[in-house]
Design a protein around this motif. Structure first.
Motif, PDB file in Angstrom:
ATOM      1  N   MET A  46     -51.183  12.337  26.097  1.00  0.00           N
ATOM      2  CA  MET A  46     -51.279  12.841  24.729  1.00  0.00           C
ATOM      3  C   MET A  46     -51.849  11.785  23.791  1.00  0.00           C
ATOM      4  N   ASP A  47     -51.592  10.528  24.096  1.00  0.00           N
ATOM      5  CA  ASP A  47     -52.160   9.444  23.285  1.00  0.00           C
ATOM      6  C   ASP A  47     -53.686   9.441  23.369  1.00  0.00           C
ATOM      7  N   TYR A  48     -54.207   9.738  24.556  1.00  0.00           N
ATOM      8  CA  TYR A  48     -55.659   9.786  24.734  1.00  0.00           C
ATOM      9  C   TYR A  48     -56.274  10.886  23.871  1.00  0.00           C
ATOM     10  N   VAL A  49     -55.638  12.057  23.844  1.00  0.00           N
ATOM     11  CA  VAL A  49     -56.137  13.157  23.030  1.00  0.00           C
ATOM     12  C   VAL A  49     -56.049  12.796  21.547  1.00  0.00           C
ATOM     13  N   GLY A  50     -54.953  12.159  21.145  1.00  0.00           N
ATOM     14  CA  GLY A  50     -54.809  11.719  19.762  1.00  0.00           C
ATOM     15  C   GLY A  50     -55.872  10.702  19.384  1.00  0.00           C
ATOM     16  N   ARG A  51     -56.175   9.779  20.297  1.00  0.00           N
ATOM     17  CA  ARG A  51     -57.237   8.797  20.031  1.00  0.00           C
ATOM     18  C   ARG A  51     -58.588   9.476  19.890  1.00  0.00           C
ATOM     19  N   SER A  52     -58.813  10.527  20.673  1.00  0.00           N
ATOM     20  CA  SER A  52     -60.075  11.257  20.589  1.00  0.00           C
ATOM     21  C   SER A  52     -60.220  11.944  19.230  1.00  0.00           C
ATOM     22  N   VAL A  53     -59.147  12.545  18.738  1.00  0.00           N
ATOM     23  CA  VAL A  53     -59.181  13.156  17.406  1.00  0.00           C
ATOM     24  C   VAL A  53     -59.387  12.086  16.338  1.00  0.00           C
ATOM     25  N   ASN A  54     -58.706  10.953  16.470  1.00  0.00           N
ATOM     26  CA  ASN A  54     -58.857   9.866  15.499  1.00  0.00           C
ATOM     27  C   ASN A  54     -60.270   9.296  15.501  1.00  0.00           C
ATOM     28  N   TYR A  77     -66.548  13.803  19.791  1.00  0.00           N
ATOM     29  CA  TYR A  77     -65.119  13.542  19.966  1.00  0.00           C
ATOM     30  C   TYR A  77     -64.263  14.755  19.613  1.00  0.00           C
ATOM     31  N   TYR A  78     -64.642  15.481  18.558  1.00  0.00           N
ATOM     32  CA  TYR A  78     -63.880  16.680  18.208  1.00  0.00           C
ATOM     33  C   TYR A  78     -63.987  17.747  19.307  1.00  0.00           C
ATOM     34  N   SER A  79     -65.162  17.885  19.904  1.00  0.00           N
ATOM     35  CA  SER A  79     -65.329  18.857  20.993  1.00  0.00           C
ATOM     36  C   SER A  79     -64.482  18.482  22.194  1.00  0.00           C
ATOM     37  N   GLN A  80     -64.481  17.221  22.530  1.00  0.00           N
ATOM     38  CA  GLN A  80     -63.669  16.761  23.651  1.00  0.00           C
ATOM     39  C   GLN A  80     -62.190  17.005  23.376  1.00  0.00           C
ATOM     40  N   ALA A  81     -61.746  16.716  22.174  1.00  0.00           N
ATOM     41  CA  ALA A  81     -60.341  16.915  21.825  1.00  0.00           C
ATOM     42  C   ALA A  81     -59.976  18.392  21.817  1.00  0.00           C
ATOM     43  N   SER A  82     -60.898  19.253  21.365  1.00  0.00           N
ATOM     44  CA  SER A  82     -60.577  20.681  21.335  1.00  0.00           C
ATOM     45  C   SER A  82     -60.432  21.254  22.735  1.00  0.00           C
TER      46      SER A  82
END
Length: 183
Positions: free
Chosen positions: A109-117, A85-90
């Motif tokens: 942006m919510d999708y990226v935030g969910r990925s980091v979470n 998930y961190y790789s996808q978000a980065s």
């Protein structure tokens, strides 16, 4: 996803890189410890020691070691998911939001935030599984060291989770201050 990636893009990616490195380090340590535990399981049972209390049978020892191995493998899987998930978000965090919305309207942006979470959530679960391995390891020496380690671990996790600054007490204080603000 950032409005202006030239200003803070490096900071965001470096932070995610540090999280990826931490998850990778913990996953590597867990796999190394798992192979040591697997080697312990394949070795014949050692003689009883004065430091061992409780069940000293070969079956009891195998169950204890197998439970530690399962705990380590669960921690490894959680840390691998965290890296995922961190790789996808980065990758997604530095894409300008205007271009993303034109390519894929569902990617926000919510999708990226969910990925980091989600990465943070799996990191937390991997750490908890790693923490759980300490009482299981002390179980090899008997129920008393395991019990004492469980008490220490519970107190430690309680102090980390229920901080006065970030826990439920802080949230109720914030709501009281918001309620006092003039309209």
């Amino acid at each position: 996803m950032m409005q202006d990636p030239s200003k803070n893009g490096v900071l965001a990616v470096q932070t995610l890189r540090n999280n990826i490195m931490a998850s990778s380090l913990l996953a590597s340590a867990v796999i190394m410890l798992s192979s040591v535990i697997a080697m312990l399981m394949s070795k014949p049972s050692a003689q009883s020691s004065l430091f061992l209390y409780g069940d000293n049978s070969h079956l009891g020892f195998s169950i204890k070691v197998f439970s530690i191995l399962v705990c380590f493998l669960v921690a490894f899987l959680f840390n691998v998911q965290s890296v995922r998930y961190y790789s996808q978000a980065s990758i997604l965090i530095n894409v300008p939001s205007k271009k993303i919305l034109s390519w894929s309207p569902s990617l926000t942006m919510d999708y990226v935030g969910r990925s980091v979470n989600r990465g943070s959530y799996f990191w937390s679960l991997g750490s908890r599984a790693f923490y759980l391995s300490f009482p299981l390891f002390l179980w090899l020496f008997g129920p008393i060291p395991m019990f004492l380690c469980c008490i220490v671990l519970l107190l430690m996790l309680y102090s980390l989770d229920m901080s006065a600054e970030f826990g439920p007490a802080a949230e109720s204080e914030d709501h009281k201050e918001v309620a006092k603000l003039p309209a």
